[in-house]
Design an enzyme around this catalytic site. Structure first.
Site: not given
Ligand code: TYM
Length: 323
Positions: A190, A193, A109
């Site tokens: 992948k 968003k 990023k």
């Molecule tokens: P975020 O908001 O980007 O994504 C939420 C969840 O979706 C999963 N994910 C995917 N899984 C499969 N294929 C994909 N292409 C894909 N894109 C996203 C992510 O792995 C995630 O599980 N940092 C985290 C949010 C967070 C979090 C936490 C997660 C903040 N605090 C504590 C677990 C525990 C994030 O940005 O996810």
């Protein structure tokens, strides 16, 4: 088993979020599971305040629409529970600059943005705080969060060694299929968003026509052989894995039932439309009653807060802060 996970309100929820994380959240929900809409994390992006507010409300509704039960699981908004930001600071004072600059997501990023905010660098520490505050044993996430989870484990171990037993060491739950849903137009990256790929990203509230169009146009290959093989056929394997996630059949077994890509795509589109339709309907009903949504959020906030406060107080006192 104490479960916690989070999702950012930074845009439409796509199939990767749904298959990589949300389906597992629903499967693992119990009275000791906590699911956060991590609005503080979204501030690391240049997000419009009105849009953040709208996304946060819609995401809360989505979490219930996909099947989280407010009578069972705790769904809350991260910024409503102050210890998240508080513990994050304590942990920042134990994390090293080097280990944060080594995070792959940060590197990607930061490179894309040129100049970046400090929050983008410290974001995984806030994520560690989210997890550790709940004495979490299991964290259901997609594959892209593995490294962040490893950091949370390292920070917890370091803290416990230095200041005495305070945090449970968490483990990830990464699904066998669907952990890494790829972009439909570029199966080497992948689905995301933050990368702008309108036809490569399938959002869970896309219209049936859009779903059909995006699946039909999904990039595959020209060798005409329906097989599950990530190295030779990444585009097709992505479609098979998506199909597998929503039908609970093995990708290779699904492949064996087809000789033509077109037939596979058309059945997959139909299956997706049918899987997503009831979610959209529940979402619309929930969004029509904002007062009820607000009530459900404060119910979740109130359940999360005492748990988070207890861990924060313990950590603060272990570090020498006077109560
Ligand atoms: P975020 O908001 O980007 O994504 C939420 C969840 O979706 C999963 N994910 C995917 N899984 C499969 N294929 C994909 N292409 C894909 N894109 C996203 C992510 O792995 C995630 O599980 N940092 C985290 C949010 C967070 C979090 C936490 C997660 C903040 N605090 C504590 C677990 C525990 C994030 O940005 O996810």
């Amino acid at each position: 088993m104490r479960v916690l996970s989070g999702i950012q309100p930074s845009g439409a929820i796509h199939l990767g979020n749904y298959l990589g994380a949300l389906t597992n959240w629903v499967r693992n929900q119990s009275e000791s599971s906590f699911y956060a809409v991590v609005d503080l994390h979204s501030l690391t992006l240049d997000i419009d305040p009105e849009e953040l507010r709208k996304n946060t409300r819609e995401l809360v509704a989505t979490l219930f629409a996909v099947g989280l039960d407010p009578a069972v699981a705790t769904v809350f908004v991260q910024s409503h529970v102050a210890p998240h930001a508080q513990l994050s600071w304590l942990l920042e004072c134990t994390a090293s600059y080097g280990e944060l600059t080594r995070m792959t997501q940060f590197k990607e990023k930061a490179e894309r943005q040129g100049s970046y905010r400090v929050g983008l660098l410290t974001y995984p520490v806030l994520m560690a705080a989210d997890i550790l505050l709940y004495q979490t044993t299991h964290v259901p996430v997609g594959d892209d969060q593995r490294q962040h989870l490893e950091l949370a484990r390292n920070l917890a171990e370091r803290f416990n060694n230095r200041f005495g037993q305070t945090f449970t060491i968490p483990e990830g739950i990464v699904p066998a299929v669907g952990a890494r849903v790829m972009d439909l137009q570029d199966p080497t990256r992948k689905m995301s968003k933050s990368l702008h790929s309108p036809t490569g990203t399938l959002n869970i509230y896309d219209s049936p026509e859009d779903i059909e169009r995006k699946i039909k146009r999904a990039v595959t290959d020209n060798d005409g052989d329906v097989a599950f093989d990530w190295t030779r056929k990444p585009g097709l394997s992505n479609l098979l894995e998506i199909f597998s996630s929503i039908t609970d059949r093995e990708p290779a077994q699904i492949a064996a039932g087809y000789t033509r890509y077109g037939d596979l795509k058309s059945d997959l589109a139909t299956a997706l439309i049918e899987t997503l339709r009831p979610i959209r309907e529940r979402f619309e009903t929930l969004m029509a009653d904002q007062a009820e949504l607000d009530r459900l959020v404060s119910l979740g906030d109130n359940r999360a807060r005492p748990v988070a406060e207890a861990t924060y107080s313990l950590a603060a006192s272990r570090m020498g802060l006077v109560s």
